[in-house]
Design an enzyme around this catalytic site. Structure first.
Site, short mmCIF file in Angstrom:
data_model
loop_
_atom_site.label_atom_id
_atom_site.label_comp_id
_atom_site.label_asym_id
_atom_site.label_seq_id
_atom_site.Cartn_x
_atom_site.Cartn_y
_atom_site.Cartn_z
N ASP A 43 3.88 6.02 7.95
CA ASP A 43 3.69 7.23 7.12
C ASP A 43 4.74 8.30 7.39
OD1 ASP A 43 1.25 5.97 6.32
OD2 ASP A 43 0.28 6.81 8.08
N GLU A 230 -2.71 6.86 -3.00
CA GLU A 230 -2.61 7.68 -1.80
C GLU A 230 -1.15 8.00 -1.50
OE1 GLU A 230 -4.45 5.43 1.32
OE2 GLU A 230 -2.72 4.13 1.65
#
Length: 326
Positions: A43, A230
């Site tokens: 991420d 997301e």
């Protein structure tokens, strides 16, 4: 985003690769994305410092709550032996700190957005915010006493990313983690009725911390996205807003990076229906969690390398409403 422990199928799915010394730079490939950080660094968010160097921040791993790496040229990266956020706020546990993103404020300090587990509702998360003590982008960052967004009754708030608009207005985009209260199956949201996982846009004050008004929904999952959308990341290129995001479950080979566009920051956003990165392209496995430079010409994202999620880098070019990997 979720931790990587227990993912077995990826050991067979990912291509075998030799692992260099911890934190050592990796030479880029000649075309397409290249392996930038050969370590568990999911991420990735990134920002450029006043020194011209680039600084990336990753989900908890390697003994750090928030990891930091740096690059002088965006090509070769080094994992730093530093904890970006050494203290925690009272509302969060020490278990999960996901998807950090950093932006620079007008006063020269930096704001860190991250996902932390709520003590009041374990296994569900809030978007926390922390501010650097100095103008050093590597921190230390001091977390605010209160989170920016929780929405625990809807599953929680995760995957926040900051955005500075052309007129100087600041925003944060984040995901409502509806699949965390789903009915089972793929990423806990593969069994009908599927739960909404909307992407919200929250205006904030110049400090990057204080909410201004209510958040508005700008995107949500549909059948083409599997159980969720997301990892939102918003940029402005010309007069068009580009919203990058991931679909499907992070453990699924269908996990990818896509984008949607709008002429207004609040939308409506039109999904391109195209994958910027997908499993099988450039030997990638489940690529996602991408962050794009505000200039629109470079990106960091993660993909599985064995049982870890390493960080990859890519050069991009935006042509009209299209995004091309160089």
């Amino acid at each position: 985003m979720r931790p990587t422990q227990g993912i077995r199928w990826l050991l067979a799915a990912a291509a075998a690769a030799a692992v260099p010394a911890f934190g050592s730079p990796i030479a880029p490939r000649s075309a397409g994305p290249w392996l930038a950080i050969d370590s568990d660094f999911p991420d990735p968010g990134f920002v450029q410092g006043d020194d011209g160097a680039w600084y990336a921040f990753g989900t908890n791993g390697n003994g750090r709550t928030v990891q930091v790496a740096t690059s002088p040229d965006f090509e070769t990266w080094t994992l730093l032996d530093k904890e970006a956020m050494p203290t925690l706020a009272g509302w969060e546990t020490a278990v999960d700190h996901w998807a950090p993103d950093v932006v620079r404020r007008n006063d020269g300090k930096f704001v860190l957005y991250y996902s932390g587990e709520a003590k009041s509702d374990l296994r569900h998360h809030c978007v926390g915010v922390a501010v650097s003590e100095t103008t050093d982008p590597t921190g230390p960052y001091i977390p605010n006493a209160e989170p920016l967004s929780c929405r625990l009754e809807q599953g929680g708030s995760i995957d926040a990313s900051g955005f500075l608009d052309r007129d100087g207005s600041r925003y944060v985009v984040f995901k409502v983690d509806g699949n965390s209260i789903g009915h089972g199956g793929d990423c806990n949201n593969g069994v009908a009725p599927l739960v909404s996982t909307p992407i919200l846009l929250q205006k904030v004050a110049e400090d990057g911390v204080t909410p201004v008004g209510d958040a508005v929904q700008i995107l949500d999952r549909d059948d083409s996205d599997g159980p969720l959308v997301e990892a939102p990341n918003l940029i402005l290129h010309g007069d068009t807003y580009f919203l990058f995001y991931s679909t499907h479950c992070y453990t699924d080979p269908k996990y990818d990076v896509r984008w949607a566009t709008a002429s207004s920051i609040t939308g409506p956003y039109t999904k391109s229906g195209r994958q910027l990165f997908a499993t099988g392209q450039w030997n990638l496995t489940s690529p996602g969690g991408g962050t794009v430079c505000g200039c629109g010409d470079r990106m960091l994202f993660h993909g599985f390398c064995g049982d870890r999620r390493c960080t990859y880098a890519a050069n991009l070019e935006i042509r009209g409403l299209d995004v091309v990997v160089l």
